[in-house]
Design a protein around this motif. Structure first.
Motif, PDB file in Angstrom:
ATOM      1  N   THR A  79      -7.317 -44.915 -86.017  1.00  0.00           N
ATOM      2  CA  THR A  79      -5.775 -43.915 -85.127  1.00  0.00           C
ATOM      3  C   THR A  79      -5.274 -43.531 -87.032  1.00  0.00           C
ATOM      4  O   THR A  79      -5.754 -44.514 -87.726  1.00  0.00           O
ATOM      5  CB  THR A  79      -4.552 -44.529 -84.802  1.00  0.00           C
ATOM      6  N   ILE A  80      -4.988 -42.721 -87.376  1.00  0.00           N
ATOM      7  CA  ILE A  80      -4.480 -42.308 -88.966  1.00  0.00           C
ATOM      8  C   ILE A  80      -2.590 -41.002 -88.625  1.00  0.00           C
ATOM      9  O   ILE A  80      -3.097 -41.552 -87.799  1.00  0.00           O
ATOM     10  CB  ILE A  80      -5.122 -40.958 -89.706  1.00  0.00           C
ATOM     11  N   VAL A  81      -2.162 -41.713 -90.042  1.00  0.00           N
ATOM     12  CA  VAL A  81      -0.604 -41.501 -90.117  1.00  0.00           C
ATOM     13  C   VAL A  81      -0.607 -40.460 -90.968  1.00  0.00           C
ATOM     14  O   VAL A  81      -1.705 -40.985 -92.205  1.00  0.00           O
ATOM     15  CB  VAL A  81       0.320 -42.498 -90.557  1.00  0.00           C
ATOM     16  N   MET A  82      -0.293 -38.903 -91.175  1.00  0.00           N
ATOM     17  CA  MET A  82      -0.498 -38.585 -91.694  1.00  0.00           C
ATOM     18  C   MET A  82       1.738 -37.767 -91.670  1.00  0.00           C
ATOM     19  O   MET A  82       1.871 -37.775 -90.761  1.00  0.00           O
ATOM     20  CB  MET A  82      -0.598 -37.252 -91.194  1.00  0.00           C
ATOM     21  N   LYS A  83       2.045 -38.034 -92.690  1.00  0.00           N
ATOM     22  CA  LYS A  83       3.379 -37.143 -93.181  1.00  0.00           C
ATOM     23  C   LYS A  83       3.582 -36.385 -94.267  1.00  0.00           C
ATOM     24  O   LYS A  83       3.306 -35.637 -94.942  1.00  0.00           O
ATOM     25  CB  LYS A  83       4.278 -38.617 -94.585  1.00  0.00           C
ATOM     26  N   PHE A  84       4.834 -35.105 -93.279  1.00  0.00           N
ATOM     27  CA  PHE A  84       4.666 -34.365 -94.302  1.00  0.00           C
ATOM     28  C   PHE A  84       6.283 -33.954 -94.667  1.00  0.00           C
ATOM     29  O   PHE A  84       7.118 -34.055 -93.558  1.00  0.00           O
ATOM     30  CB  PHE A  84       4.182 -32.838 -92.814  1.00  0.00           C
ATOM     31  N   ARG A  94      -5.070 -44.592 -92.191  1.00  0.00           N
ATOM     32  CA  ARG A  94      -4.880 -44.297 -93.183  1.00  0.00           C
ATOM     33  C   ARG A  94      -3.518 -43.758 -93.675  1.00  0.00           C
ATOM     34  O   ARG A  94      -3.305 -43.401 -92.106  1.00  0.00           O
ATOM     35  CB  ARG A  94      -5.889 -42.981 -93.422  1.00  0.00           C
ATOM     36  N   CYS A  95      -3.328 -43.845 -94.196  1.00  0.00           N
ATOM     37  CA  CYS A  95      -2.077 -43.284 -94.253  1.00  0.00           C
ATOM     38  C   CYS A  95      -1.376 -42.237 -95.356  1.00  0.00           C
ATOM     39  O   CYS A  95      -1.547 -42.694 -96.171  1.00  0.00           O
ATOM     40  CB  CYS A  95      -0.778 -44.327 -93.861  1.00  0.00           C
ATOM     41  N   ASP A  96      -1.214 -40.967 -94.971  1.00  0.00           N
ATOM     42  CA  ASP A  96      -1.888 -40.116 -96.246  1.00  0.00           C
ATOM     43  C   ASP A  96       0.095 -39.200 -95.823  1.00  0.00           C
ATOM     44  O   ASP A  96       0.368 -39.000 -95.412  1.00  0.00           O
ATOM     45  CB  ASP A  96      -2.410 -38.699 -95.963  1.00  0.00           C
ATOM     46  N   ILE A  97       0.766 -39.520 -96.819  1.00  0.00           N
ATOM     47  CA  ILE A  97       1.731 -38.882 -97.276  1.00  0.00           C
ATOM     48  C   ILE A  97       1.970 -37.494 -98.378  1.00  0.00           C
ATOM     49  O   ILE A  97       1.330 -37.132 -98.762  1.00  0.00           O
ATOM     50  CB  ILE A  97       2.819 -39.692 -98.684  1.00  0.00           C
ATOM     51  N   TYR A  98       2.312 -36.290 -97.918  1.00  0.00           N
ATOM     52  CA  TYR A  98       1.605 -34.826 -98.156  1.00  0.00           C
ATOM     53  C   TYR A  98       3.288 -34.294 -98.491  1.00  0.00           C
ATOM     54  O   TYR A  98       3.961 -34.366 -98.074  1.00  0.00           O
ATOM     55  CB  TYR A  98       0.848 -33.861 -96.625  1.00  0.00           C
ATOM     56  N   GLN A 149      -2.430 -42.666 -99.761  1.00  0.00           N
ATOM     57  CA  GLN A 149      -2.826 -41.579-100.416  1.00  0.00           C
ATOM     58  C   GLN A 149      -1.239 -40.927-100.442  1.00  0.00           C
ATOM     59  O   GLN A 149      -0.628 -40.329 -99.296  1.00  0.00           O
ATOM     60  CB  GLN A 149      -3.824 -40.112 -99.918  1.00  0.00           C
ATOM     61  N   VAL A 150      -0.970 -40.130-101.539  1.00  0.00           N
ATOM     62  CA  VAL A 150       0.327 -39.082-101.715  1.00  0.00           C
ATOM     63  C   VAL A 150      -1.044 -37.110-102.753  1.00  0.00           C
ATOM     64  O   VAL A 150      -1.609 -38.038-103.357  1.00  0.00           O
ATOM     65  CB  VAL A 150       1.425 -39.440-103.226  1.00  0.00           C
ATOM     66  N   LEU A 151      -1.194 -36.669-101.054  1.00  0.00           N
ATOM     67  CA  LEU A 151      -1.272 -36.164-102.080  1.00  0.00           C
ATOM     68  C   LEU A 151      -0.821 -33.663-101.561  1.00  0.00           C
ATOM     69  O   LEU A 151       0.682 -34.067-100.632  1.00  0.00           O
ATOM     70  CB  LEU A 151      -2.947 -35.387-101.390  1.00  0.00           C
ATOM     71  N   SER A 152      -0.914 -32.992-101.706  1.00  0.00           N
ATOM     72  CA  SER A 152      -0.957 -32.039-101.621  1.00  0.00           C
ATOM     73  C   SER A 152      -1.219 -31.596-100.234  1.00  0.00           C
ATOM     74  O   SER A 152      -2.137 -31.018-100.368  1.00  0.00           O
ATOM     75  CB  SER A 152      -0.700 -30.610-102.875  1.00  0.00           C
ATOM     76  N   SER A 153       0.159 -30.232-100.059  1.00  0.00           N
ATOM     77  CA  SER A 153      -0.023 -29.756 -98.223  1.00  0.00           C
ATOM     78  C   SER A 153      -0.726 -28.865 -98.640  1.00  0.00           C
ATOM     79  O   SER A 153      -1.462 -28.576 -97.561  1.00  0.00           O
ATOM     80  CB  SER A 153       1.046 -29.743 -97.114  1.00  0.00           C
TER      81      SER A 153
END
Ligand code: ADP
Ligand code: ASP
Ligand code: MG
Length: 401
Positions: free
Chosen positions: A3-8, A166-170, A225-229
């Motif tokens: 499972t991964i988490v993606m936040k926008f 993973r936890c990605d913060i877009y 990870q902080v990244l651009s959407s």
């Protein structure tokens, strides 16, 4: 399946076109992952809701949280609809449906518990859970919010609860920069930084991550990870200090213009007076940050200055005014025209002269320092808000960031 988490965040969900872009990002992951997508409200929405509440003077209540959290209900519904249209099995959920249990502190609630079983249950039938960020429910069954910017904390809490891969913060920038890239164009993207540095940056005003999300990630050793959407570039990884080979002396400069300065003059210089003042603040749930105490020349009376969040301005004023029968001060001045500027870096622990450089640079620009506070890896100064830009830019330059 992992499972991964993606936040926008707000700008990444502002309008159908932006939401369609998220569908593309999510669909690339669905092939080999179960995905929890955490969403904010559209950019500007929560501010608009806040302004209605301000008009009524409604705050820290069941009503204010019900209103404040409504923007996220719209975005999760829209995104789930778009995902379904692409034949992706998706379900939109509000915080209470998991449930995300919080304490009773409206507008600054802390997450107490997340029921992992419900998530597993939903994943039996769905591949994507689209979860509303920023909200929870207390044991009385009322909706609570986690504090402005709190969707990051929802994402990290849920990722920790399910031990996500993973936890990605877009967001709307390509990562964490040496300072706010919207203030200083020369700011550089940091490829890897420690939880401690990010914690200091977030708590001193770099709103790119909610402070409590970093605390939680550190506690659970969850890499963020902080990244651009919008661009597909690798972002900034926030990791354990041990994973950093080279420690920068100064890695970033941050600022906050959300502070207020409180000066209480002419209080009796006797043991227990500070305890009295700060107990009053604690009883009223007011966070105090920088503190400076001066003893007056007569040695009998003293002045104390401290900073609070601007949100607590009126509460602090009324609490202190009501308590003058016990505190017996001569004057009370509250001032919102201040900003806190901080320099942060792990290497500061083993290197002297960082503070000197900071003070000299400010002096060269004729900027007066109103208060100072330090930690092992941070130096903060309080200055007049009108000098914010020049202070940030000149410090960014002097530390070669
Ligand atoms: P989101 O809505 O995606 O949560 P935020 O507005 O909360 O986005 O956070 C992203 C913003 O944080 C950026 O647009 C930038 O102006 C600001 N910011 C402040 N300091 C920094 C920093 N050091 N690095 C990157 N962004 C920063
Ligand atoms: N929508 C909320 C806010 O604007 C939460 C968030 O965006 O993280 O503060
Ligand atoms: Mg944010």
């Amino acid at each position: 399946m992992k499972t991964i988490v993606m936040k926008f965040g707000g700008t990444s969900v502002a309008g159908i076109q932006k939401l369609k872009n998220i569908v593309n990002i999510v669909s690339a992951e669905v092939k080999n992952h179960k995905v929890i997508v955490v969403l904010s409200a559209m950019a500007g929405e929560t501010n608009k809701l806040q302004s209605y509440l301000d008009e009524l003077g409604e705050q820290n209540s069941i009503e204010s949280d019900l209103v404040l959290t409504s923007g996220e209900q719209v975005t999760i519904g829209l995104l789930s609809s778009l995902l379904k249209a692409q034949d992706i099995k998706s379900i939109p959920l509000l915080g209470w449906q998991i449930p995300i249990i919080t304490d009773n502190n409206h507008e600054k609630a802390k997450i107490l518990k997340i029921d992992k079983k419900r998530i597993e249950f939903y994943f039996e039938n769905y591949d994507v859970i689209v979860l509303a960020g920023f909200q929870g429910i207390n044991i009385e069954g009322n909706i609570t919010s986690l504090g402005r910017g709190g969707s990051d904390t929802t994402a990290v809490a849920i990722a920790s609860a399910i031990k996500a891969e993973r936890c990605d913060i877009y967001t709307d920038v390509e990562g964490v920069y040496s300072t706010d890239p919207n203030i200083e164009k020369k700011a550089k993207k940091i490829s890897k930084m420690s939880y401690e540095e990010m914690l200091e940056m977030a708590s001193t005003g770099a709103k790119v991550l909610h402070t409590r999300s970093v605390e939680l990630a550190m506690k659970n050793n969850l890499t963020l990870q902080v990244l651009s959407s919008l661009t597909k570039k690798t972002g900034t990884f926030i990791v354990d200090e041990k994973e950093l080979i080279e420690k920068e002396i100064v890695s970033g400069v941050s600022y906050s213009d959300k502070e207020a300065k409180v000066t209480i003059s002419g209080i009796l210089d006797k043991p227990g007076i500070s305890a009295q003042i700060f107990s009053l603040m604690t009883e009223n749930n007011i966070n105090v940050d920088m503190i400076v105490q001066n003893i007056s020349q007569d040695g009998i009376s003293a002045n104390i200055t401290f900073t609070i969040n601007q949100k607590d301005y009126h509460l602090t004023k009324s609490v202190l005014e009501k308590s003058n029968n016990i505190l017996n001060y001569k004057s009370l001045i509250l001032d919102k025209n201040v900003a806190k500027i901080s320099v942060i870096g792990m290497g500061m622990m083993s290197q002297s002269g960082v503070a000197e450089k900071m003070f000299k640079t400010l002096a060269k620009n004729a900027i007066n320092i109103l208060a100072i506070s330090t930690s092992e890896i941070k130096i903060s100064v309080l200055i007049d808000v009108k000098h914010t830009n020049i202070a940030v830019k000149s410090l960014h330059e002097v530390y070669n960031l």
